[in-house]
Design an enzyme around this catalytic site. Structure first.
Site, PDB file in Angstrom:
ATOM      1  N   ARG A 117       0.867  -1.177   0.000  1.00 37.52           N
ATOM      2  CA  ARG A 117       0.000   0.000   0.000  1.00 37.52           C
ATOM      3  C   ARG A 117       0.904   1.227   0.000  1.00 37.52           C
ATOM      4  O   ARG A 117       2.113   1.115   0.126  1.00 37.52           O
ATOM      5  CB  ARG A 117      -1.016  -0.009   1.153  1.00 37.52           C
ATOM      6  CG  ARG A 117      -0.637  -0.652   2.431  1.00 37.52           C
ATOM      7  CD  ARG A 117       0.440   0.042   3.226  1.00 37.52           C
ATOM      8  NE  ARG A 117       0.193   1.451   3.371  1.00 37.52           N
ATOM      9  CZ  ARG A 117       1.106   2.353   3.606  1.00 37.52           C
ATOM     10  NH1 ARG A 117       2.374   2.027   3.754  1.00 37.52           N
ATOM     11  NH2 ARG A 117       0.804   3.632   3.716  1.00 37.52           N
ATOM     12  N   ASP A 139      -2.031  10.671  -2.159  1.00 37.71           N
ATOM     13  CA  ASP A 139      -2.364   9.652  -3.159  1.00 37.71           C
ATOM     14  C   ASP A 139      -2.611  10.282  -4.517  1.00 37.71           C
ATOM     15  O   ASP A 139      -2.519   9.616  -5.542  1.00 37.71           O
ATOM     16  CB  ASP A 139      -3.568   8.848  -2.704  1.00 37.71           C
ATOM     17  CG  ASP A 139      -3.154   7.989  -1.534  1.00 37.71           C
ATOM     18  OD1 ASP A 139      -3.140   8.505  -0.407  1.00 37.71           O
ATOM     19  OD2 ASP A 139      -2.784   6.822  -1.755  1.00 37.71           O
ATOM     20  N   ASN A 185      -5.487  12.373   0.404  1.00 32.27           N
ATOM     21  CA  ASN A 185      -4.629  11.532   1.251  1.00 32.27           C
ATOM     22  C   ASN A 185      -5.520  10.792   2.243  1.00 32.27           C
ATOM     23  O   ASN A 185      -6.738  11.050   2.332  1.00 32.27           O
ATOM     24  CB  ASN A 185      -3.566  12.373   1.969  1.00 32.27           C
ATOM     25  CG  ASN A 185      -2.482  11.506   2.592  1.00 32.27           C
ATOM     26  OD1 ASN A 185      -1.940  10.613   1.944  1.00 32.27           O
ATOM     27  ND2 ASN A 185      -2.186  11.722   3.856  1.00 32.27           N
TER      28      ASN A 185
HETATM   29  O1  MRU Z   1      -4.537   3.070   2.077  1.00 35.90           O
HETATM   30  P1  MRU Z   1      -3.071   3.333   1.976  1.00 35.90           P
HETATM   31  O2  MRU Z   1      -2.299   2.795   3.138  1.00 35.90           O
HETATM   32  O3  MRU Z   1      -2.515   2.898   0.648  1.00 35.90           O
HETATM   33  O4  MRU Z   1      -2.938   4.920   2.040  1.00 35.90           O
HETATM   34  C1  MRU Z   1      -1.672   5.483   1.953  1.00 35.90           C
HETATM   35  C2  MRU Z   1      -1.659   6.957   2.106  1.00 35.90           C
HETATM   36  O5  MRU Z   1      -2.666   7.602   2.247  1.00 35.90           O
HETATM   37  C3  MRU Z   1      -0.320   7.622   1.970  1.00 35.90           C
HETATM   38  O6  MRU Z   1      -0.258   8.778   2.749  1.00 35.90           O
HETATM   39  C4  MRU Z   1      -0.068   8.007   0.499  1.00 35.90           C
HETATM   40  O7  MRU Z   1      -0.273   6.907  -0.332  1.00 35.90           O
HETATM   41  C5  MRU Z   1       1.281   8.552   0.283  1.00 35.90           C
HETATM   42  S1  MRU Z   1       2.529   7.321   0.379  1.00 35.90           S
HETATM   43  C6  MRU Z   1       4.016   8.040   0.026  1.00 35.90           C
END
Ligand code: MRU
Length: 313
Positions: A44, A217, A226
């Protein structure tokens, strides 16, 4: 510890659902395996999902499968992080230019680390000796191939000898902050404290946070997306005049669209109804589980990229 690596025509993915208790790699032999690891959050974080997707395309190529179908299926795995779409499209373009998917994925793997190091170097200029930095979710090495974006900024500042302290929001429901960011900071020897998400405002009100640095994201016109909970942090930061920075590589930018047109992933309500394996609400409870927030530009002080610090658009 690498988030993912390629060996003997397989993609090995560190199963982040098992962290911090167990360090176990899952072997992906097919692109469908890669989709499974993305959907289940074994891998993730926007940049890591992108690189995993690129290797998924390489697995499809090696198996002689229909690459258009693989691209379509991989893009369906999660909707919010643009890196997933960016990575698959880059592989398709590389194929059209006569390159192999595997070679391009290996290039993207190396690029990810260099990009984050450059981003960290720019971001560290914003950090002062003695700063306490609050972060949300995990935008660290575990969210990328290595080094991280928001935590990369912290790594770079610490590497320059600045004495900094990190506060991690636990990041319910899946607790990427508690399980992953705290773990990373401990490994790095950087002082870290864990708070429940709802304590972030209180700490800012008390003047205990100097800066907020989080990942994204997607960065689009009008703001950034995010992890859920980031909007509340940004609102509190604005109210208490704490600088709020997004750290994101250009592969996370999608300036063709408005941030309000980004699809926000809705995840299984069980993630809310259970804390780990422990049920926290009565049987029959309905739960909502939006996985991401939209943070409008006026709440963002600056966006830290590999090319420098940008004004939000
Ligand atoms: O659901 P996730 O764990 O994939 O969410 C991740 C995030 O929100 C992070 O802050 C984002 O992907 C940035 S990672 C450098």
């Amino acid at each position: 510890m690498k988030t993912l690596f390629w060996k003997n025509n397989s993609l090995f993915i560190l199963d982040q659902t098992r962290l911090p208790d167990e360090v176990i790699y899952f072997e992906c032999k097919t692109y469908q395996d890669v989709i499974h690891t993305i959907k289940t959050l074994m891998v993730r974080g926007a940049p890591a999902i992108g690189v995993a997707a690129a290797f998924g395309m390489a697995l499809a190529e090696i198996a002689g499968e229909d690459l258009d179908k693989a691209a379509h299926d991989i893009k369906e795995a999660r909707p919010t992080a643009v890196n997933l779409f960016w990575a698959v499209d880059r592989i398709i373009d590389a194929k059209k230019a006569g390159k192999t998917a595997l070679n391009e994925a290996l290039i993207m793997y190396d690029e990810d680390i260099k990009t984050n190091q450059a981003l960290g170097m720019h971001g560290s200029q914003l950090i002062e000796d003695g700063d306490t930095i609050l972060t949300h979710c995990n935008a660290g090495a575990l969210a990328c191939v290595d080094y991280g974006t928001a935590l990369g900024v912290i790594r770079a500042a610490s590497g320059e000898g600045k004495k900094i302290k990190v506060i991690c929001d636990e990041t319910r429901p899946v607790c990427q902050g508690a399980r992953l960011s705290v773990f990373e900071m401990q490994q790095e020897g950087i002082p870290v404290q864990l708070i429940v998400d709802s304590a972030a405002g209180r700490l800012m009100q008390e003047g205990k946070v100097d800066k907020v640095v989080v990942g994204a994201d997607r960065v689009a016109r009008g703001g950034a997306a995010n992890k859920i909970g980031t909007l509340m942090v940004a609102l509190a930061a604005k109210r208490f005049q704490v600088p709020f920075y997004i750290a994101a590589p250009k592969s996370t930018f999608d300036m063709e669209i408005s941030i309000y047109d980004v699809e926000i992933e809705e995840r299984d309500p069980d993630e809310v109804l259970y804390f780990g394996k422990c049920r926290v609400a009565p049987e029959g409870t309905e739960a909502l589980n939006p996985a991401f927030d939209i943070i409008p530009s006026d709440l963002i002080t600056g966006i830290i990229t590999e090319d420098g610090i940008l004004e939000p658009l």
